[in-house]
Design a protein around this motif. Structure first.
Motif, PDB file in Angstrom:
ATOM      1  N   THR A   1       8.630 -10.761  -9.654  1.00 20.35           N
ATOM      2  CA  THR A   1       7.737 -10.567  -8.515  1.00 20.35           C
ATOM      3  C   THR A   1       6.518 -11.452  -8.717  1.00 20.35           C
ATOM      4  O   THR A   1       5.872 -11.394  -9.771  1.00 20.35           O
ATOM      5  CB  THR A   1       7.303  -9.102  -8.400  1.00 20.35           C
TER       6      THR A   1
ATOM      7  N   SER B   1       2.352  -6.514  -0.697  1.00 22.63           N
ATOM      8  CA  SER B   1       2.301  -6.861  -2.109  1.00 22.63           C
ATOM      9  C   SER B   1       1.773  -5.686  -2.926  1.00 22.63           C
ATOM     10  O   SER B   1       1.221  -4.727  -2.382  1.00 22.63           O
ATOM     11  CB  SER B   1       1.416  -8.090  -2.328  1.00 22.63           C
ATOM     12  N   GLY B   2       1.955  -5.775  -4.257  1.00 19.40           N
ATOM     13  CA  GLY B   2       1.537  -4.690  -5.138  1.00 19.40           C
ATOM     14  C   GLY B   2       0.428  -5.091  -6.084  1.00 19.40           C
ATOM     15  O   GLY B   2      -0.313  -6.052  -5.846  1.00 19.40           O
ATOM     16  N   ALA B   3       0.332  -4.365  -7.189  1.00 18.06           N
ATOM     17  CA  ALA B   3      -0.744  -4.571  -8.157  1.00 18.06           C
ATOM     18  C   ALA B   3      -0.523  -5.839  -8.972  1.00 18.06           C
ATOM     19  O   ALA B   3       0.604  -6.290  -9.166  1.00 18.06           O
ATOM     20  CB  ALA B   3      -0.828  -3.363  -9.092  1.00 18.06           C
TER      21      ALA B   3
ATOM     22  N   ALA C   1       6.172  -0.329  -9.559  1.00 20.47           N
ATOM     23  CA  ALA C   1       6.961  -0.488  -8.343  1.00 20.47           C
ATOM     24  C   ALA C   1       7.492  -1.916  -8.297  1.00 20.47           C
ATOM     25  O   ALA C   1       6.915  -2.828  -8.907  1.00 20.47           O
ATOM     26  CB  ALA C   1       6.088  -0.209  -7.122  1.00 20.47           C
TER      27      ALA C   1
ATOM     28  N   ARG D   1       7.256  -4.071  -6.105  1.00 19.03           N
ATOM     29  CA  ARG D   1       6.300  -5.010  -5.509  1.00 19.03           C
ATOM     30  C   ARG D   1       5.175  -5.387  -6.465  1.00 19.03           C
ATOM     31  O   ARG D   1       4.445  -6.337  -6.217  1.00 19.03           O
ATOM     32  CB  ARG D   1       5.709  -4.410  -4.238  1.00 19.03           C
ATOM     33  N   ASP D   2       5.014  -4.654  -7.568  1.00 18.18           N
ATOM     34  CA  ASP D   2       3.952  -4.966  -8.522  1.00 18.18           C
ATOM     35  C   ASP D   2       4.292  -6.230  -9.295  1.00 18.18           C
ATOM     36  O   ASP D   2       5.447  -6.448  -9.690  1.00 18.18           O
ATOM     37  CB  ASP D   2       3.748  -3.809  -9.500  1.00 18.18           C
TER      38      ASP D   2
END
Length: 273
Positions: free
Chosen positions: A11, A69-71, A227, A229-230
């Motif tokens: 990711t 998007s994630g972290a 997750a 998306r992270d």
């Protein structure tokens, strides 16, 4: 039963930047770019995922940007953190590969390439991070082969538990096991007084393999499950015969499911049956 390791997925926050890093710095070639199958995106918990598929030799690396998007990758992460998962790129000439890599400005984990003791295989290795923080390893073997991706390595809290999971549930077999220690290992990992169990796990077909890294010292630092998306999330995609409940059918007729190992590392299972 796991037949083979199909690909590694990362990711990333910026597809263009990540693509340039892997193409210019590590010799990957772009195979295709586009939005992934909507069913796979939903399986990963996203509305939409745009991906760049890269090839090196006979192996595949996929860079994925999620919406939403994630972290970011956790700051201050080290080689003995539970989140740590790298993949190793074999090179024929470490000096030339290291020089090329410097053009894309990696963040070093190792201070320089390290010649590891004969007990560790007598390889030369260098660990670093890509622009998003994902750890990667250059590795030169005694035979100087340079095809594709050699393995993906994951840090685990309990080696025996992880061997049971990957062998009993996914059908891998233990191909080799050793304990790595010494100054060269310290430098490679960017840590002090390292003692680490390294267990090579092979799928049924000869492909990139998995490595379990069980740090006896320094002790493994636990991290929360990520997750998909992270940015810290890395997935290996395995082809096998059995899928978990909740699997989805993809547009090409195959099915896919998502599971996590005992340490939270994500695994996508696909079946063409």
């Amino acid at each position: 039963m796991t037949l083979r390791l199909v690909r590694v997925e990362l990711t990333v926050s910026d597809l263009d930047h990540a693509e340039r890093f892997y193409v210019d710095g590590l010799g990957f070639a772009v195979e295709r770019r586009g939005v992934i199958d909507p069913a796979m995106a939903r399986l990963l918990g996203a509305d939409q995922v745009t991906a760049v598929t890269l090839r090196r030799g006979g192996q595949t690396l996929v860079l994925q940007a999620f919406q939403p998007s994630g972290a970011r990758y956790p700051s201050g992460a080290t080689s003995c953190d539970q989140i740590f998962q790298h993949f190793a790129v074999p090179v024929a000439d470490m000096k030339a590969a290291y020089s090329r890599l410097q053009l894309v400005r990696p963040s070093p984990i190792s201070p320089a390439p390290q010649l590891l003791p004969a007990s560790s295989g007598g390889v030369v290795a260098f660990k670093f991070r890509d622009p998003d923080g994902h750890p990667v390893e250059l590795i030169q073997f005694p035979d100087h082969h340079d095809d594709g991706i050699d393995h993906s390595a994951i840090v685990v809290m309990d080696v025996a538990r992880s061997i049971d999971f990957y062998c009993d549930q996914l059908g891998f077999s233990v191909a080799a096991r050793q304990i790595n220690t010494g100054l060269e290992q310290d430098r490679l990992d960017g840590l002090a007084s390292v003692s680490v169990d390294v267990v090579a796990l092979e799928p049924e077909r000869p492909t990139p393999h998995l490595e379990l890294l069980g740090y006896r010292n320094p002790p493994v630092r636990p991290t929360i499950r990520l997750a998909s998306r992270d940015i810290g999330a890395t997935r290996v995609v395995l082809e096998g015969a059995e899928l978990p409940s909740g699997s989805v059918r993809l547009g090409d007729g195959s099915r896919a499911g998502l599971i996590h190992d005992p340490d939270g590392h994500a695994i996508v299972l696909i079946s063409h049956c």
